[in-house]
Design a protein around this motif. Structure first.
Motif, PDB file in Angstrom:
ATOM      1  N   ASN A 116       0.876  -1.341   0.118  1.00  0.00           N
ATOM      2  CA  ASN A 116      -0.003   0.163  -0.029  1.00  0.00           C
ATOM      3  C   ASN A 116       0.776   1.163   0.087  1.00  0.00           C
ATOM      4  OD1 ASN A 116      -2.290   1.422  -0.034  1.00  0.00           O
ATOM      5  ND2 ASN A 116      -2.349   1.605   2.251  1.00  0.00           N
ATOM      6  N   LYS A 117       1.850   1.061  -0.992  1.00  0.00           N
ATOM      7  CA  LYS A 117       2.690   2.335  -1.101  1.00  0.00           C
ATOM      8  C   LYS A 117       3.001   2.517  -2.710  1.00  0.00           C
ATOM      9  CE  LYS A 117       7.294   3.663   0.979  1.00  0.00           C
ATOM     10  NZ  LYS A 117       8.250   3.266   1.800  1.00  0.00           N
ATOM     11  N   SER A 118       3.519   3.769  -2.768  1.00  0.00           N
ATOM     12  CA  SER A 118       3.898   4.086  -4.095  1.00  0.00           C
ATOM     13  C   SER A 118       5.404   4.723  -4.064  1.00  0.00           C
ATOM     14  CB  SER A 118       2.938   5.390  -4.732  1.00  0.00           C
ATOM     15  OG  SER A 118       1.725   4.997  -5.094  1.00  0.00           O
ATOM     16  N   TYR A 119       6.119   4.543  -5.250  1.00  0.00           N
ATOM     17  CA  TYR A 119       7.326   4.588  -5.482  1.00  0.00           C
ATOM     18  C   TYR A 119       7.601   5.703  -6.783  1.00  0.00           C
ATOM     19  CZ  TYR A 119       8.434   0.860  -2.159  1.00  0.00           C
ATOM     20  OH  TYR A 119       8.358   0.180  -1.085  1.00  0.00           O
ATOM     21  N   ALA A 120       8.328   6.877  -6.408  1.00  0.00           N
ATOM     22  CA  ALA A 120       8.636   7.748  -7.381  1.00  0.00           C
ATOM     23  C   ALA A 120       9.845   7.778  -8.409  1.00  0.00           C
ATOM     24  CB  ALA A 120       8.419   9.174  -6.858  1.00  0.00           C
ATOM     25  N   TYR A 121       9.741   7.635  -9.631  1.00  0.00           N
ATOM     26  CA  TYR A 121      10.951   7.479 -10.230  1.00  0.00           C
ATOM     27  C   TYR A 121      11.200   8.845 -11.329  1.00  0.00           C
ATOM     28  CZ  TYR A 121      10.740   2.702  -8.624  1.00  0.00           C
ATOM     29  OH  TYR A 121      10.770   1.661  -7.957  1.00  0.00           O
ATOM     30  N   ASP A 122      12.266   9.053 -11.685  1.00  0.00           N
ATOM     31  CA  ASP A 122      12.435  10.171 -12.507  1.00  0.00           C
ATOM     32  C   ASP A 122      12.139   9.924 -14.008  1.00  0.00           C
ATOM     33  OD1 ASP A 122      13.529  11.803 -10.376  1.00  0.00           O
ATOM     34  OD2 ASP A 122      15.439  11.296 -10.611  1.00  0.00           O
ATOM     35  N   ARG A 123      12.157   8.630 -14.405  1.00  0.00           N
ATOM     36  CA  ARG A 123      12.030   8.336 -15.500  1.00  0.00           C
ATOM     37  C   ARG A 123      10.810   7.163 -15.615  1.00  0.00           C
ATOM     38  NH1 ARG A 123      17.938   7.261 -18.195  1.00  0.00           N
ATOM     39  NH2 ARG A 123      19.066   9.529 -17.872  1.00  0.00           N
ATOM     40  N   GLU A 124      10.340   6.835 -16.864  1.00  0.00           N
ATOM     41  CA  GLU A 124       9.106   6.205 -17.120  1.00  0.00           C
ATOM     42  C   GLU A 124       9.592   4.772 -16.857  1.00  0.00           C
ATOM     43  OE1 GLU A 124       5.429   5.068 -19.951  1.00  0.00           O
ATOM     44  OE2 GLU A 124       7.170   6.409 -20.511  1.00  0.00           O
ATOM     45  N   LYS A 125       8.608   3.978 -15.827  1.00  0.00           N
ATOM     46  CA  LYS A 125       8.988   2.624 -15.563  1.00  0.00           C
ATOM     47  C   LYS A 125       7.702   1.857 -16.026  1.00  0.00           C
ATOM     48  CE  LYS A 125      12.934   3.042 -13.265  1.00  0.00           C
ATOM     49  NZ  LYS A 125      14.008   2.417 -13.414  1.00  0.00           N
ATOM     50  N   PRO A 126       7.787   0.497 -16.218  1.00  0.00           N
ATOM     51  CA  PRO A 126       6.430  -0.446 -16.440  1.00  0.00           C
ATOM     52  C   PRO A 126       5.587  -0.188 -15.333  1.00  0.00           C
ATOM     53  CG  PRO A 126       8.668  -1.686 -16.777  1.00  0.00           C
ATOM     54  CD  PRO A 126       8.857  -0.364 -16.150  1.00  0.00           C
ATOM     55  N   ASN A 127       4.396  -0.093 -15.795  1.00  0.00           N
ATOM     56  CA  ASN A 127       3.088   0.176 -14.903  1.00  0.00           C
ATOM     57  C   ASN A 127       3.120   1.519 -14.133  1.00  0.00           C
ATOM     58  OD1 ASN A 127       2.026  -2.428 -15.620  1.00  0.00           O
ATOM     59  ND2 ASN A 127       3.656  -3.519 -14.370  1.00  0.00           N
ATOM     60  N   SER A 128       4.215   2.525 -14.659  1.00  0.00           N
ATOM     61  CA  SER A 128       4.121   3.538 -13.904  1.00  0.00           C
ATOM     62  C   SER A 128       3.212   4.868 -14.455  1.00  0.00           C
ATOM     63  CB  SER A 128       5.556   4.454 -13.961  1.00  0.00           C
ATOM     64  OG  SER A 128       5.883   4.776 -15.262  1.00  0.00           O
ATOM     65  N   LYS A 129       2.847   5.830 -13.720  1.00  0.00           N
ATOM     66  CA  LYS A 129       1.978   6.774 -14.263  1.00  0.00           C
ATOM     67  C   LYS A 129       2.678   8.199 -13.998  1.00  0.00           C
ATOM     68  CE  LYS A 129      -2.471   4.248 -13.316  1.00  0.00           C
ATOM     69  NZ  LYS A 129      -3.836   4.255 -12.517  1.00  0.00           N
ATOM     70  N   LYS A 130       2.520   8.873 -14.941  1.00  0.00           N
ATOM     71  CA  LYS A 130       3.146  10.202 -14.642  1.00  0.00           C
ATOM     72  C   LYS A 130       2.262  11.027 -13.717  1.00  0.00           C
ATOM     73  CE  LYS A 130       5.130  14.310 -17.269  1.00  0.00           C
ATOM     74  NZ  LYS A 130       5.459  14.921 -18.505  1.00  0.00           N
ATOM     75  N   SER A 131       3.063  11.710 -12.611  1.00  0.00           N
ATOM     76  CA  SER A 131       2.373  12.450 -11.741  1.00  0.00           C
ATOM     77  C   SER A 131       3.116  13.799 -11.598  1.00  0.00           C
ATOM     78  CB  SER A 131       2.665  11.838 -10.524  1.00  0.00           C
ATOM     79  OG  SER A 131       2.266  10.361 -10.567  1.00  0.00           O
ATOM     80  N   VAL A 132       2.400  14.908 -11.306  1.00  0.00           N
ATOM     81  CA  VAL A 132       2.582  16.548 -11.481  1.00  0.00           C
ATOM     82  C   VAL A 132       2.109  17.097 -10.395  1.00  0.00           C
ATOM     83  CG1 VAL A 132       3.042  18.633 -12.780  1.00  0.00           C
ATOM     84  CG2 VAL A 132       3.110  16.005 -14.069  1.00  0.00           C
ATOM     85  N   LEU A 133       2.853  17.925  -9.872  1.00  0.00           N
ATOM     86  CA  LEU A 133       2.216  18.849  -8.684  1.00  0.00           C
ATOM     87  C   LEU A 133       3.289  20.036  -8.630  1.00  0.00           C
ATOM     88  CD1 LEU A 133       4.273  18.735  -5.916  1.00  0.00           C
ATOM     89  CD2 LEU A 133       3.096  16.607  -5.473  1.00  0.00           C
ATOM     90  N   TYR A 134       2.526  21.252  -8.345  1.00  0.00           N
ATOM     91  CA  TYR A 134       3.351  22.409  -8.087  1.00  0.00           C
ATOM     92  C   TYR A 134       3.373  22.609  -6.686  1.00  0.00           C
ATOM     93  CZ  TYR A 134       2.645  22.955 -13.135  1.00  0.00           C
ATOM     94  OH  TYR A 134       2.909  23.026 -14.467  1.00  0.00           O
ATOM     95  N   TYR A 135       4.598  23.199  -6.144  1.00  0.00           N
ATOM     96  CA  TYR A 135       4.404  23.550  -4.821  1.00  0.00           C
ATOM     97  C   TYR A 135       5.177  25.113  -4.601  1.00  0.00           C
ATOM     98  CZ  TYR A 135       9.750  22.960  -4.584  1.00  0.00           C
ATOM     99  OH  TYR A 135      10.861  23.105  -5.017  1.00  0.00           O
TER     100      TYR A 135
END
Length: 236
Positions: A116-135
């Motif tokens: 029940n956790k997500s992992y963030a990568y700088d490049r596209e991985k299999p089964n990954s989804k692009k995620s964008v936010l502004y802070y």
């Protein structure tokens, strides 16, 4: 429940860190069911009461959650959220200051169902989804920093995961690297406001949720209102 908005088609709740939006394996009564009871009693409604879930918040996250009171409103709100037509602003308290006072975070997130956790990568991985936010850093002290986040995509644990990826885990979020838990068991991530075109009236609608009633949030919001970095914040 703390109800912060209601009209003939929508109702919004300021969720606390112990409430759940929909039923889950814990068996706890979700807000969706509590609202049915509330509406049935308030309006003396016979039979079943309709409540539709338009979006969700993680259990330890606080803030505004919108529910639909009619099928028409539910369909349209689902479309608005699905098309990215709802502006979602979050506030997060983090210990570490981000590398820049403001910026865009874009990562590819992979969800691990078992953890029940997500992992963030700088490049596209299999089964990954692009995620964008502004802070944007909106207040700071010797101990903590308050970030305002404009969420552009709605991925699993997105804010928690992306902030952890840049070394700024949310206060209290042990799952994503915080040093210790919060006394109430929640995390210092708050869905501050949502802005959208009302599904029926077609008017611009903004719903803002008051921050949790604890000292750290009180000091944080005072600082924002004064447009000045807040003084030494509580260390708890």
């Amino acid at each position: 429940m703390e109800i912060i908005y209601e009209d003939n088609h929508l109702i919004a709740v300021n969720k606390n860190c112990h409430e759940i939006v929909q039923g889950d394996k814990t068996g706890n009564t979700p807000l969706s069911e509590l609202l049915k009871i509330y509406l049935k009693e308030k309006y003396v409604k016979p039979g079943n009461v309709f409540i539709g879930v338009t979006h969700r918040l993680d259990r330890p996250v606080t803030g505004v959650v919108i529910f639909a009171k009619t099928g028409k409103a539910l369909k349209r709100m689902n479309e608005l959220f699905g098309n990215g037509e709802v502006k979602k602003i979050y506030w997060a308290i983090v210990k570490n200051r981000p590398p820049k006072p403001e910026g865009e975070l874009a990562h590819w997130l992979v969800r691990n169902e078992k953890q029940n956790k997500s992992y963030a990568y700088d490049r596209e991985k299999p089964n990954s989804k692009k995620s964008v936010l502004y802070y944007r850093l909106i207040a700071c002290s010797d101990h903590y920093n308050l970030l305002e986040i404009n969420l552009k995509t709605g991925r699993h644990h997105q804010i928690r995961c992306q902030l952890a990826r840049i070394g700024c885990p949310v206060k209290g979020d042990l799952k994503y690297g915080a040093e210790r838990s919060n006394p109430d068991g929640g995390i210092s991530l708050h869905a501050r406001s949502v802005t959208f075109i009302h599904p029926v009236s077609k008017e611009s609608t903004e719903i803002t949720a008051p921050t949790p009633d604890d000292n750290l949030w009180k000091v944080s919001i005072t600082s924002v209102n004064q447009h000045d970095p807040y003084p030494s914040a509580p260390s708890g």
